[in-house]
Design an enzyme around this catalytic site. Structure first.
Site, PDB file in Angstrom:
ATOM      1  N   GLU A   1      11.221  86.289  49.620  1.00  0.00           N
ATOM      2  CA  GLU A   1       9.840  86.223  49.173  1.00  0.00           C
ATOM      3  C   GLU A   1       9.790  85.174  48.060  1.00  0.00           C
ATOM      4  O   GLU A   1      10.564  85.256  47.106  1.00  0.00           O
ATOM      5  CB  GLU A   1       9.379  87.574  48.609  1.00  0.00           C
ATOM      6  CG  GLU A   1       7.910  87.541  48.211  1.00  0.00           C
ATOM      7  CD  GLU A   1       7.456  88.783  47.453  1.00  0.00           C
ATOM      8  OE1 GLU A   1       8.304  89.600  47.084  1.00  0.00           O
ATOM      9  OE2 GLU A   1       6.237  88.900  47.222  1.00  0.00           O
TER      10      GLU A   1
ATOM     11  N   ARG B   1      22.859  96.933  49.045  1.00  0.00           N
ATOM     12  CA  ARG B   1      22.685  95.722  48.263  1.00  0.00           C
ATOM     13  C   ARG B   1      23.774  95.643  47.195  1.00  0.00           C
ATOM     14  O   ARG B   1      24.446  96.626  46.891  1.00  0.00           O
ATOM     15  CB  ARG B   1      21.305  95.702  47.627  1.00  0.00           C
ATOM     16  CG  ARG B   1      21.072  96.868  46.668  1.00  0.00           C
ATOM     17  CD  ARG B   1      19.603  97.014  46.320  1.00  0.00           C
ATOM     18  NE  ARG B   1      19.058  95.741  45.863  1.00  0.00           N
ATOM     19  CZ  ARG B   1      17.762  95.467  45.809  1.00  0.00           C
ATOM     20  NH1 ARG B   1      16.882  96.395  46.200  1.00  0.00           N
ATOM     21  NH2 ARG B   1      17.329  94.326  45.363  1.00  0.00           N
TER      22      ARG B   1
ATOM     23  N   LYS C   1      14.288  91.380  39.982  1.00  0.00           N
ATOM     24  CA  LYS C   1      13.478  90.213  39.641  1.00  0.00           C
ATOM     25  C   LYS C   1      12.535  90.521  38.486  1.00  0.00           C
ATOM     26  O   LYS C   1      12.289  89.670  37.642  1.00  0.00           O
ATOM     27  CB  LYS C   1      12.620  89.805  40.856  1.00  0.00           C
ATOM     28  CG  LYS C   1      13.312  88.889  41.834  1.00  0.00           C
ATOM     29  CD  LYS C   1      12.307  88.432  42.885  1.00  0.00           C
ATOM     30  CE  LYS C   1      13.031  87.956  44.138  1.00  0.00           C
ATOM     31  NZ  LYS C   1      12.100  87.742  45.266  1.00  0.00           N
TER      32      LYS C   1
END
Length: 576
Positions: A52, A277, A287
């Site tokens: 993204e 992850r 983020k």
RNA sequence: UGGGGCGUGGUGCAACGGCAGCACAUCAGCCUUUGGAGCUGAGUAUCUUGGUUCGAAUCCAGGCGCCCCAGCCA
């Protein structure tokens, strides 16, 4: 091969192909892909990279990207880069470019297969009308708050929307008008009609489109509705003929919905496989929190060398080869895990050790005067550029009567097992002479040692004693009259706790000593002449360093990438 | 008190019914013109209870623990 040569993306430092089948990592994903090929579920392999464009890539992305890329590569397939740009309020072109740059740096190659979720907005809209016509989707006039309230809880079923059974024609009309911008943001959504009592909350009539009167970085003002992730991602995977949609664990509960949409549409259905992850100790991956660190000025930017963003690592001096090696060693599994930062550091050292030219630099200088060395004499000493890589050759290093040595390499009263310089002890000045400490001079004001004196043995030029006597230590040095002053930046872990990503209190866990700037460092002249931003060197006995872009002509700035393993530090620590 | 997922040395990853292995970390030794690198060796692990089996980390059942899900984020 020198580390400062242009990168060869898919060779390991040893020159072996990166995806050599020798020792090729095997994991449950590769096993599943192999089985799908064997059983004929798919005839080829195509994966996708789904960033993204709302932030910079970090080392966690590197894991996901490398899995996507390598799985495709190992099975002779293809990789599609596809930006997930379905939320124009958060996404920008700036990030698109940065992500491509970082992915290329990592060695990811997607050829010309660069796509955007927004490429498919038209077709996706058509597919939505198909579901509406099938009675599988409806326009809901409830407010966001009402939708949220009626969704139920983890233990209680939701309640159906009063608009749920709207006639198809009305849904079609309303959807069209939503698209045309006739309604304000938040006034309506398109929802899939599943089951408000499903124990999996993802399945309780998920929103497909929301109204957003925003300017999209690619489609501009064309759209007033934008698809949600669940409605976009799987459909895009299908349109692109993706066979394996590899994602992280949190999407596991979305898989039933992923498959439901595709089944209802009757289109090509990729297989979604989830893996854990990457979590790295002393690092932050979120983020949101990364953005906070940058905004609060705790770090200097997204490329701050203390960050495990790809840009931060790059500026710090970490090579893409080291990152790839690290990710390979981390493995792929479904267990939530935290990888030790020490593993990353080991991978960095391993790569840099084999490729970095060695140079001498004295970071905290102490003047050493060789009393019996002729005044004004200068000798050119022969130094090996990299003992791990003989073809790297040798260079000349000037030597003279006064040299700088590291403050740490002299002790007035040596602790146990200290082998370096102290009164009466003999050590080797690397590539130069054996010297014996004869005394010291103090600063009359502070009482600190300001100068150390020694004598040298002229018969030991180059460092070998013809009589075969041994010294227990070799120390590095820089000739005082030839030394070039530079700035060196030391980086330490940014956080004081092992798992900084877990709590919310970012401010309270910052290591106040994560950056230390030394401005009185001396480097050998050859280094000052050759070094360009990005170049990497080993400063002998200290660590690996990289020329920072802040460097200006005549004023070099080095970043410490990582220290050398330091056995003495451990001994010292044990001694208290 | 819903659903989904995961439990193997300190940290990760293997072992796919047959001697629990590898990497990093730790410790000890050898070697060394980097207290680097390299080499050798050591210690430490199958969440728990029961079952199936000649044999279980692996299969079955129960328990316990941890993670994810109630955005018109992805």
């Amino acid at each position: 091969m020198d580390v400062n040569d242009p990168p060869k993306p898919f060779d390991s430092p040893q020159g072996r192909p990166f995806d050599d089948t020798q020792g090729k990592p095997s994991d449950f994903i590769r096993e599943a892909v192999a089985e799908d090929l064997r059983t004929g579920r798919f005839k080829y392999v195509r994966t996708r990279l789904p960033p993204e464009p709302n932030g910079y890539l970090h080392i966690g992305h590197a894991k996901a990207f490398l899995i996507d890329y390598l799985v495709a590569k190992e099975f002779g397939g293809q990789l599609n880069l596809r930006f997930d740009d379905t939320n124009p309020t958060k996404e920008e072109t700036e990030y698109v470019n940065a992500i491509k740059e970082d992915a290329h740096w990592l060695g990811i190659d997607w050829g010309d297969r660069e796509f955007y979720a927004s490429d498919y907005f038209d077709e996706l809209y058509e597919w939505a009308t198909l579901l509406v016509k099938k009675g599988k989707a409806y326009v809901d006039d409830q407010s966001a708050e009402e939708v949220s309230k009626s969704r139920g809880t983890l233990t209680e079923p939701g309640v159906e929307s009063p608009f749920r059974d709207r006639p198809v024609a009305e849904n079609l009309d309303l959807l069209e008008r939503m698209k045309n911008g006739e309604f304000p943001e938040g006034s309506r959504v398109l929802r899939a009609k599943l089951d408000m009592a499903d124990p999996n909350m993802v399945m309780r009539d998920p929103v497909m489109y929301r109204i957003l009167h925003a300017t999209h970085h690619r489609t501009g003002e064309k759209w007033c509705i934008y698809p949600m992730y669940d409605w976009s991602h799987g459909q895009n995977d299908s349109m692109e003929g993706i066979t394996h949609s590899l994602c992280s664990l949190e999407y596991e509960i979305h898989r039933p919905l992923y498959e439901w949409f595709l089944d209802e549409l009757g289109v090509f259905k990729p297989r979604q496989i989830e893996f854990a992850r990457l979590n790295l100790t002393y690092a932050m991956m979120s983020k949101r929190k990364l953005r906070k660190l940058v905004k609060m000025g705790i770090v200097k930017g997204w490329d701050d060398p203390r960050l495990t963003t790809l840009r931060g690592l790059r500026r710090r001096g970490v090579t893409p080869e080291a990152v790839r090696d690290f990710i390979a060693k981390v493995g792929v599994a479904k267990t939530d895990s935290w990888i030790d930062m020490a593993l990353l550091e080991a991978c960095i050292r391993d790569d840099l050790n084999k490729r970095s030219p060695r140079r001498m630099a004295v970071l905290r200088p102490l003047k050493l005067v060789i009393d019996n060395y002729p005044d004004g004499q200068v000798e050119e000493m022969n130094a090996v550029n990299n003992p791990e890589d003989p073809p790297a050759g040798t260079r000349k290093v000037p030597f003279s009567k006064v040299v700088y040595i590291e403050q740490d390499d002299f002790r007035e009263t040596p602790p146990p097992k200290y082998f370096r310089l102290y009164p009466g002890n003999e050590v080797r000045l690397r590539y130069a002479y054996l010297v014996k400490c004869t005394g010291l001079i103090r600063d009359p004001v502070t009482g600190a040692v300001s100068e150390v004196h020694c004598t040298y043995d002229p018969a030991t030029r180059g460092g070998d004693a013809p009589d075969g006597r041994k010294v227990k230590s070799t120390i590095h040095w820089v000739s005082a009259q030839h030394a070039v002053k530079t700035e060196v930046r030391f980086y330490d872990r940014l956080f004081t706790v092992e798992r900084p990503d877990e709590g919310e209190n970012v401010n309270e866990i910052i290591n106040p000593h994560s950056l230390e700037v030394l401005t009185d460092c001396s480097i050998e002249p050859s280094l000052a002449e050759e070094a360009k931003p990005g170049d990497k060197f080993q400063f002998e006995r200290i660590g690996y360093f990289c020329v920072d872009p802040d460097s200006a002509p005549g004023k070099l700035v080095f970043n410490r990438t990582v220290t050398l393993r330091d056995t003495w530090a451990k001994i010292e620590k044990k001694q208290g």
